[in-house]
Write a protein that holds these residues in place. Structure first.
Motif, PDB file in Angstrom:
ATOM      1  N   PRO A 139       0.934  -1.395  -0.037  1.00  0.00           N
ATOM      2  CA  PRO A 139       0.010  -0.121   0.080  1.00  0.00           C
ATOM      3  C   PRO A 139       0.968   1.335  -0.034  1.00  0.00           C
ATOM      4  O   PRO A 139       0.621   2.302  -0.650  1.00  0.00           O
ATOM      5  N   ARG A 140       2.036   1.193   0.759  1.00  0.00           N
ATOM      6  CA  ARG A 140       2.752   2.479   0.832  1.00  0.00           C
ATOM      7  C   ARG A 140       3.587   2.475  -0.646  1.00  0.00           C
ATOM      8  O   ARG A 140       3.734   3.827  -1.105  1.00  0.00           O
ATOM      9  N   ARG A 183       2.388   1.801  -3.429  1.00  0.00           N
ATOM     10  CA  ARG A 183       1.490   2.235  -4.510  1.00  0.00           C
ATOM     11  C   ARG A 183       1.376   3.758  -4.254  1.00  0.00           C
ATOM     12  O   ARG A 183       0.942   4.627  -5.194  1.00  0.00           O
ATOM     13  N   ARG A 184       0.943   3.922  -2.841  1.00  0.00           N
ATOM     14  CA  ARG A 184       1.029   5.548  -2.758  1.00  0.00           C
ATOM     15  C   ARG A 184       1.958   6.413  -3.077  1.00  0.00           C
ATOM     16  O   ARG A 184       1.935   7.584  -3.650  1.00  0.00           O
ATOM     17  N   ASP A 229       1.935   9.182  -6.471  1.00  0.00           N
ATOM     18  CA  ASP A 229       2.344  10.677  -6.744  1.00  0.00           C
ATOM     19  C   ASP A 229       3.463  10.961  -7.378  1.00  0.00           C
ATOM     20  O   ASP A 229       3.832  12.343  -7.525  1.00  0.00           O
TER      21      ASP A 229
END
Lengths: 346, 321, 202
Positions: free
Chosen positions: C89-90, C92-93, C97
């Motif tokens: 998840p990190r 992908r975040r 950006d």
């Protein structure tokens, strides 16, 4: 010409069969008494009347049975048909190509009516009458590639062209010679051919790719490929290898003529106009050895080809264990006479 | 066998002068049928029969790729060139019949892109016009930065700005407006693809800057058609067809081979696609390599030539054709 | 520790290189286990790199001792997580950006590099622009072509699919999209005839 469609199966009781006409028009792939890889490309601009090369997309007596088999494979495993997100435009290209070609080449079987984006497609053999909006996915029951390839014989790979390479980014693959679309999707030309022995070292793929990258709109090309299949199975996928692989061991000298099939792929290549992708239809034709040897030239030649083929290729094509039995069977049909050049029966 | 292209018989249906240098030509099929659709960035090769000379020049298709009634190209007049653009400007009339090739795309959009960032210089705007029409129809995200010498010479700038006010920026050299490339490339979202078409200097500048800022090579696309250049006439022996031919001052080697009735493959006719690569069997003299297909080593080897744009000066040249 | 030399193989099998600093405003480094050593060498090759770098590190069984060394490199951001799935998840975040010019460096096991490459590709970076360097375990991530299940950290050929239980042989055919090699039933043509497992590369 009206086609009489066979009621037949490619599984369980294997009632698949070729009529005399289908045997006569079978695309026998060996133009001489031996076989080695080559970039055997030619333009796909028609061929002898009645041959499998005549039309852009050949429709034959197996059409309905093949479409039924495809629907069964997809029901069992929907991953056989996949399209990466950027390939939708190419899917519409393919839908248009097949609908236009079939309605022009087989007007008694297929009709296409177009008024701007409002299209109506009639497929008589399959009993389909579909009105839809071209380029509007919501107006069809499936995505454009899946919709049309559920109505077209043979596998279809759509190759995106970029970075001087071709990328297998979409496909409908249910009649394949032991390769997995689900595994290979997204690979480039060299990667999806990686398991093929010898041909890389021979420079075959570099030459083939150069040729394919330059195929242009209006100038499709074609070639043949082949392998052997025990029982008339369309779906010889790696996914089901543990189900069909064992059938190879059921071959006996007595049942060989009926069970052993030569499997020929008519591979064609069309540049797709809107997406600049390349579509690579792979049409599979099967013929039982006992039918094949009814053409004396083919019986003689196949005997010599299989007898002399390098072990590496026999292994890759999956018949190394059965080769002695196959050659033994075919030797009955080889009187040593000279064969004429070319693939056609004498 | 070479892949090659098929031809289309067309009639000139409209000629629209846009400014002092650029004129648009429109074609429809002479048999009244539909033209093939194409993908944005494609070109067609136009055959020009000028007395004894046949020229084949590539021009980007700039009409709507989905429009099967009409093709359009825009031709910039080059007074110092070999005469192809002058022929189009001075000799071609509405109603003339011409032969053009099927569309060929050597500058296609990467349809995976999250965003298409386009940089055009001068007549390099033409492929982008078709690409923008394609993207507008399919909901693609794009941004165009278009530099021209002056407002008067900025062909299609008004039309582009009117249709896509938020996606198009125009720069005029004569008002000292320049594309702020570093700022433009900085901060583009991941998955942006960059396209550049224009003069060689602009292409080199954009590619170098993008590389400097860490853009992957695969995300930077460019199209630069070289026009063949005039030069001293020279003689060539074609070994396979057993012919000796003369390449005229304003003729390319490829054109001379074709004029001799020898079939030679080609696609771009601008030194980019590699299709016309020809083996040299023997030579005594020096090559004038102008393509960007052969690498430096191949050019130095004396074993290959790209006859669409390259020439030869010296005593003898024998080709495998 | 010297890099393992994988035997020559077919064209779909990934080939790993040595990480080297590249031009770019921002750098994302993802590593597991001994991959930390490659990052330490990378930092040594360009002293200014770490100040513009985000490191995502999964120590696994062998990397506990590297946490302090990685911190000492002074990266702009450092995340040390318990597993790759926990870090996704990190990752992908961060990619959502990111901007063009981002450089991605992957190092450690094949499974880690393959999966992280997949995320970077999905975010729009061409795979050929992503650097990789193999370090540590030779284990392979395998897809069962029959049931589609992935078996992690395969060390022998043949092996047992952790999902369907079939005995599979290990092919070199590799899918970037799946970040896995292909496993195919070893006794398909002769059910029950299963060879003894052999350690990979032995």
């Amino acid at each position: 010409m009206t086609i009489q469609f066979n009621d037949e199966t490619f599984r369980d009781d294997y009632s698949f069969h070729n009529s005399d006409r289908a045997i006569q028009r079978f695309p026998f792939p060996f133009h001489e008494d031996s076989y080695m890889y080559s970039v055997n490309m030619e333009r796909h601009k028609g061929g002898p009347e009645g041959s499998v090369y005549e039309m852009r997309f050949d429709v034959d007596e197996h059409y309905l049975a093949e479409m039924k088999d495809r629907a069964m494979v997809l029901a069992e495993d929907p991953l056989r048909c996949q399209s990466l997100p950027h390939m939708t435009l190419a899917g519409w290209d393919l839908l248009e190509l097949i609908m236009v070609s079939k309605s022009e080449d087989y007007p008694d079987l297929f009709e296409l009516h177009r008024e701007g984006s409002n299209w109506r497609w009639i497929n008589r053999p399959m009993g389909i009458d579909q009105s839809f909006v071209f380029m509007d996915e919501a107006s069809l029951p499936y995505g454009p590639m899946e919709y049309i390839t559920r109505q077209a014989q043979g596998d279809f790979c759509i190759l995106d062209q970029r970075d001087d390479n071709l990328w297998m980014d979409a496909g409908m693959v249910t009649t394949q010679a032991d390769w997995s679309l689900d595994f290979d999707i997204g690979m480039n030309f060299f990667e999806w051919h990686a398991p093929v022995p010898k041909a890389h070292e021979m420079g075959i793929f570099v030459r083939a790719l150069k040729f394919l990258l330059n195929i242009q709109q209006g100038s499709p090309a074609r070639r043949l490929n082949w392998t052997l299949t025990v029982n008339p199975l369309l779906d010889t996928s790696p996914e089901n290898y543990h189900k069909w692989g064992v059938q190879k061991t059921t071959l006996t000298p007595e049942n060989l003529g009926r069970k052993q099939h030569l499997r020929v792929e008519l591979q064609t290549f069309f540049r797709l106009p809107r997406s600049n992708a390349l579509v690579f239809p792979i049409r599979c034709y099967l013929i039982a050895f006992e039918d094949l040897v009814s053409v004396p030239k083919w019986g003689r030649r196949l005997h010599r080809v299989l007898r002399d083929i390098p072990d590496e290729l026999a292994t890759y094509k999956g018949f190394i264990d059965n080769r002695p039995m196959l050659v033994d069977y075919l030797s009955q049909y080889d009187d040593g006479a000279e064969t004429s050049p070319g693939v056609w029966p004498d | 066998m070479s892949a090659g292209t098929d031809k289309l018989a067309v009639t000139v249906t409209n000629i629209v002068p846009l400014n002092d240098l650029v004129t648009r030509f429109e074609f429809q099929r002479s048999d009244g049928g539909e033209l093939p659709t194409f993908s944005g960035g494609a070109h067609t090769v136009v055959e020009m029969r000028d007395g004894d000379i046949t020229r084949l020049n590539p021009y980007s298709l700039m009409s709507d790729p989905m429009d099967q009634s009409t093709y359009a190209i825009s031709v910039r007049r080059d007074d110092a060139g070999r005469g192809g653009s002058l022929f189009m400007h001075n000799r071609v009339r509405v109603g003339d019949r011409m032969v053009i090739s099927y569309p060929v795309n050597l500058f296609s959009l990467d349809l995976r892109a999250r965003k298409h960032l386009m940089i055009a210089g001068g007549i390099g705007i033409t492929p982008f016009i078709a690409q923008i029409k394609q993207l507008a129809a399919t909901g693609g995200r794009f941004e165009l930065h278009y530099a021209a010498r002056s407002a008067a010479l900025a062909s299609y700038a008004d039309e582009l700005t009117a249709h896509h006010p938020n996606n198009v920026s125009i720069y005029h050299d004569d008002q000292a407006q320049a594309i702020d490339l570093v700022h433009l490339l900085d901060g583009q979202p991941l998955g942006t693809h960059l396209y550049v078409c224009g003069p060689k200097g602009m292409i080199d500048w954009v590619r170098a800057k993008a590389a400097d800022l860490g853009w992957p090579r695969e995300a930077v696309h460019y199209e630069e058609f070289l026009a063949p250049q005039s030069g001293k006439p020279f003689e060539v022996k074609l070994a396979l067809s057993n012919k000796v031919i003369e390449v005229g001052e304003h003729q390319s080697l490829l054109e001379a081979i074709e004029a001799a009735g020898v079939d030679a493959p080609y696609l771009c006719r601008g030194g980019a696609c590699g299709q016309c690569e020809t083996d040299v069997i023997g030579y005594d003299g020096k090559f004038i390599h102008r393509d960007h297909w052969l690498d430096d080593e191949e050019k130095a080897s004396g074993k290959k030539i790209m006859p669409c744009v390259s020439r030869f000066e010296g005593k003898t040249l024998v080709l495998d054709r | 520790m010297p890099n393992f030399e994988f035997p020559a193989s077919i064209k779909s099998r990934p080939v790993y290189g040595r990480l080297e600093p590249r031009k770019g405003k921002f750098h994302l480094m993802i590593a597991d286990g001994e991959g930390a050593e490659a990052l330490i060498e990378l930092a040594a090759a360009d002293g200014a790199l770490m100040a513009k770098s985000h490191i995502i590190y999964i120590p696994r069984d062998t990397g506990a001792g590297f946490a302090e060394k990685l911190t000492a490199l002074g990266p702009a951001q450092l995340y040390i997580g318990p597993s790759y799935p926990a870090a996704v998840p990190r990752l992908r975040r961060v990619l959502a950006d990111a901007h063009m010019g981002l450089q991605v460096y992957l190092t450690g096991t094949e499974g880690l590099m393959g999966q992280a490459m997949n995320e970077a590709m999905a975010a729009g970076i061409p795979h050929s622009a992503i650097q990789t360097e193999h370090r540590g375990s030779l284990a392979r991530r395998m897809q069962c072509v029959h049931c589609k299940g992935i078996t992690e950290d395969v060390m022998t050929d043949p092996f047992v699919c952790s999902h369907c239980g079939l005995h599979l042989f290990v092919r070199d055919h590799y899918s970037r999209r799946l970040a896995a090699f292909q496993g195919v039933r070893v006794d398909a043509e002769d059910p029950g005839n299963i060879p003894d497992p052999v350690e990979l590369y032995s």
